[in-house]
Write a protein that holds these residues in place. Structure first.
Motif, PDB file in Angstrom:
ATOM      1  N   LYS A  10       0.833  -1.209   0.000  1.00  0.00           N
ATOM      2  CA  LYS A  10       0.000   0.000   0.000  1.00  0.00           C
ATOM      3  C   LYS A  10       0.865   1.255   0.000  1.00  0.00           C
ATOM      4  CE  LYS A  10      -4.051  -1.982   2.332  1.00  0.00           C
ATOM      5  NZ  LYS A  10      -4.878  -1.978   3.568  1.00  0.00           N
ATOM      6  N   VAL A  11       1.935   1.257   0.790  1.00  0.00           N
ATOM      7  CA  VAL A  11       2.841   2.417   0.839  1.00  0.00           C
ATOM      8  C   VAL A  11       3.503   2.631  -0.517  1.00  0.00           C
ATOM      9  CG1 VAL A  11       4.962   3.318   1.860  1.00  0.00           C
ATOM     10  CG2 VAL A  11       3.257   2.212   3.318  1.00  0.00           C
ATOM     11  N   LEU A  12       3.941   1.528  -1.143  1.00  0.00           N
ATOM     12  CA  LEU A  12       4.583   1.618  -2.454  1.00  0.00           C
ATOM     13  C   LEU A  12       3.600   2.127  -3.505  1.00  0.00           C
ATOM     14  CD1 LEU A  12       7.053   1.072  -4.228  1.00  0.00           C
ATOM     15  CD2 LEU A  12       6.218  -1.285  -4.539  1.00  0.00           C
ATOM     16  N   ALA A  13       2.360   1.604  -3.484  1.00  0.00           N
ATOM     17  CA  ALA A  13       1.339   2.029  -4.445  1.00  0.00           C
ATOM     18  C   ALA A  13       1.027   3.517  -4.285  1.00  0.00           C
ATOM     19  CB  ALA A  13       0.077   1.197  -4.263  1.00  0.00           C
ATOM     20  N   LEU A  14       0.963   3.979  -3.041  1.00  0.00           N
ATOM     21  CA  LEU A  14       0.694   5.395  -2.782  1.00  0.00           C
ATOM     22  C   LEU A  14       1.850   6.264  -3.285  1.00  0.00           C
ATOM     23  CD1 LEU A  14      -1.153   7.515  -1.450  1.00  0.00           C
ATOM     24  CD2 LEU A  14       0.076   7.126   0.696  1.00  0.00           C
ATOM     25  N   PHE A  15       3.085   5.801  -3.091  1.00  0.00           N
ATOM     26  CA  PHE A  15       4.253   6.542  -3.561  1.00  0.00           C
ATOM     27  C   PHE A  15       4.254   6.646  -5.087  1.00  0.00           C
ATOM     28  CE2 PHE A  15       8.642   6.397  -5.183  1.00  0.00           C
ATOM     29  CZ  PHE A  15       9.125   7.590  -4.664  1.00  0.00           C
ATOM     30  N   VAL A  16       3.960   5.542  -5.750  1.00  0.00           N
ATOM     31  CA  VAL A  16       3.909   5.536  -7.220  1.00  0.00           C
ATOM     32  C   VAL A  16       2.809   6.466  -7.723  1.00  0.00           C
ATOM     33  CG1 VAL A  16       3.408   4.099  -9.254  1.00  0.00           C
ATOM     34  CG2 VAL A  16       4.887   3.225  -7.438  1.00  0.00           C
ATOM     35  N   LEU A  17       1.652   6.439  -7.066  1.00  0.00           N
ATOM     36  CA  LEU A  17       0.532   7.287  -7.478  1.00  0.00           C
ATOM     37  C   LEU A  17       0.887   8.771  -7.329  1.00  0.00           C
ATOM     38  CD1 LEU A  17      -2.450   7.355  -8.373  1.00  0.00           C
ATOM     39  CD2 LEU A  17      -3.081   7.362  -5.946  1.00  0.00           C
ATOM     40  N   LEU A  18       1.474   9.151  -6.205  1.00  0.00           N
ATOM     41  CA  LEU A  18       1.844  10.551  -5.979  1.00  0.00           C
ATOM     42  C   LEU A  18       2.919  10.999  -6.961  1.00  0.00           C
ATOM     43  CD1 LEU A  18       1.914  10.690  -2.070  1.00  0.00           C
ATOM     44  CD2 LEU A  18       0.270  11.790  -3.580  1.00  0.00           C
ATOM     45  N   THR A  19       3.907  10.137  -7.202  1.00  0.00           N
ATOM     46  CA  THR A  19       4.971  10.463  -8.156  1.00  0.00           C
ATOM     47  C   THR A  19       4.404  10.657  -9.559  1.00  0.00           C
ATOM     48  OG1 THR A  19       6.525   9.156  -6.831  1.00  0.00           O
ATOM     49  CG2 THR A  19       7.188   9.703  -9.076  1.00  0.00           C
ATOM     50  N   SER A  20       3.482   9.775  -9.949  1.00  0.00           N
ATOM     51  CA  SER A  20       2.866   9.874 -11.270  1.00  0.00           C
ATOM     52  C   SER A  20       2.067  11.168 -11.413  1.00  0.00           C
ATOM     53  CB  SER A  20       1.946   8.666 -11.512  1.00  0.00           C
ATOM     54  OG  SER A  20       2.670   7.462 -11.429  1.00  0.00           O
TER      55      SER A  20
END
Length: 412
Positions: A10-20
């Motif tokens: 979940k933390v990784l998915a949130l990081f990828v979403l914010l970066t995108s």
């Protein structure tokens, strides 16, 4: 282990979403300040380049973010209006289904016509098309819970038969894994009332939840599902320290569930102060006269925890005959804080023993005013002549307490 992996994911998915999202905004900010750009081989010609080309960079950035904020605000407002409409629509639908199912189930539970197997089977067929969707199923289950809490009779056998006929037990159990707390609570209540134990392991996990609402509802469900009283002692408070709300929830669930043979002795012998509190509260309703039970309660009298000490005195004075507690009161009274002394005296109004009244006369000399007044009230109710000995006292506080007690009864 699995929970840790899911949390990292979940933390990784949130990081990828914010970066995108940041990259997306940065690209468009760059693209609209150039005549043309290429993205993945696609050529993009800026239609407003002639307008922005002469604008200074700082002003362009201000205009871009102003426009971007305006678009976001419009989207947010539109979504808010849409979801408000959806919630309003769902609320109206749920109210309609609640009314519908309450009417049907109330007739099903009380009407003699449904005691006939043919009529009962027809009722099952009639109701089955209306429990396909989540909103319908929730309204159906909530209607049952409302009726069960309103009616003294146990409705679970008839409703269990209805659940089996509709083949929806799996759907009810799936709510235990739902992200919404309301669904988890609804499922636990229904399963425990129907005494369905197939998901008890998941309820045990929910009893360890950090959210006290989920945790206490799980306690209540597990108590309703208990096959023996030792289970109560084993599961409560093992992972989380019980709050006072937890304690009240457990005790109320036990009493409401008519668990008459709760092993409160095991709770009283626990090393956990909060479990002892539950045991003391239950002892008031489940006390069985024996010297062993009395000793278990007395062991907690004088505890440094004032709440536990008060509960111990309350349990003792509420369950043990007063002629047996009088000597304990006389021996331990002076060692108690004032709030406990007041509790003891409030329970002692019906003690009919001249030795006890003499004890009260002795202790009045050095007690606080509130304790003096409560002691004098007991003396007044049982031996007015004994109370009159305080009338000529030179002690200002005793005189004050005497006048207060006398006025209290004269004005009644």
């Amino acid at each position: 282990m699995m929970r840790t992996i899911l949390k990292c994911f979940k933390v990784l998915a949130l990081f990828v979403l914010l970066t995108s999202a940041i990259a997306f905004v940065a690209y468009f900010m760059y693209a609209f300040y150039r005549y043309e750009t290429n993205l993945f081989g696609i050529r993009f010609v800026n239609p407003i380049y002639s307008f922005v080309s002469g604008i200074p960079v700082w002003l362009y950035l201000v205009l871009f973010f102003s426009f971007f904020s305006l678009v976001n605000a419009s989207i947010f407002t539109s979504l808010s209006l849409f979801y408000d409409h959806q919630r309003s629509r769902s609320a109206k639908q749920k109210a309609k289904y609640l009314s519908y199912f309450t009417y049907l189930l109330s007739n099903y539970f009380v009407a003699d016509i449904y005691k006939d197997e043919v009529n009962r089977a027809n009722f099952f067929k009639r109701i089955k098309p209306f429990v396909k969707y989540e909103i319908q199923l929730k309204a159906f289950l909530e209607s049952y819970l409302r009726l069960q809490e309103l009616m003294a009779d146990n409705l679970s056998p008839e409703f269990k038969q209805l659940i089996d006929a509709l083949n929806i037990q799996n759907k009810i159990e799936s709510f235990l894994y739902h992200k919404d707390f309301d669904n988890k609570i609804l499922s636990m209540k229904v399963l425990s009332y129907l005494r369905i134990t197939t998901s008890i392991d998941q309820i045990l996990l929910l009893a360890e939840n950090k959210n006290f609402v989920i945790r206490t509802e799980a306690y209540a469900a597990l108590i309703r599902l208990m096959e023996n009283d030792d289970f109560l002692v084993g599961f409560i408070g093992e992972k989380h320290s019980l709050s006072f709300i937890d304690i009240n929830m457990v005790v109320n669930a036990v009493l409401k569930n008519r668990k008459m043979n709760i092993d409160y002795r095991a709770l009283l012998a626990s090393d956990s102060p909060r479990k002892v509190m539950i045991g003391l509260l239950l002892a008031k309703y489940r006390y069985e006269k024996s010297s062993k039970n009395t000793i278990l309660i007395i062991n907690h009298i004088g505890n440094q925890d004032v709440v536990l000490n008060k509960l111990a005195w309350d349990a003792l004075l509420s369950t043990v005959p007063q002629d047996e507690t009088m000597q304990i009161i006389i021996e331990l009274f002076d060692q108690q804080p004032d709030e406990v002394k007041l509790l003891i005296l409030e329970h002692a109004h019906n003690i009919l023993d001249q030795r006890f009244y003499s004890f009260l006369v002795e202790i009045v000399e050095y007690q606080s005013v509130l304790v003096m007044i409560e002691a004098m009230k007991i003396i007044f109710e049982n031996d007015f002549n004994l109370l009159s000995t305080f009338e000529s006292s030179q002690n200002v506080e005793i005189k004050m307490a005497y006048n207060e007690t006398a006025c209290m009864y004269i004005n009644q």
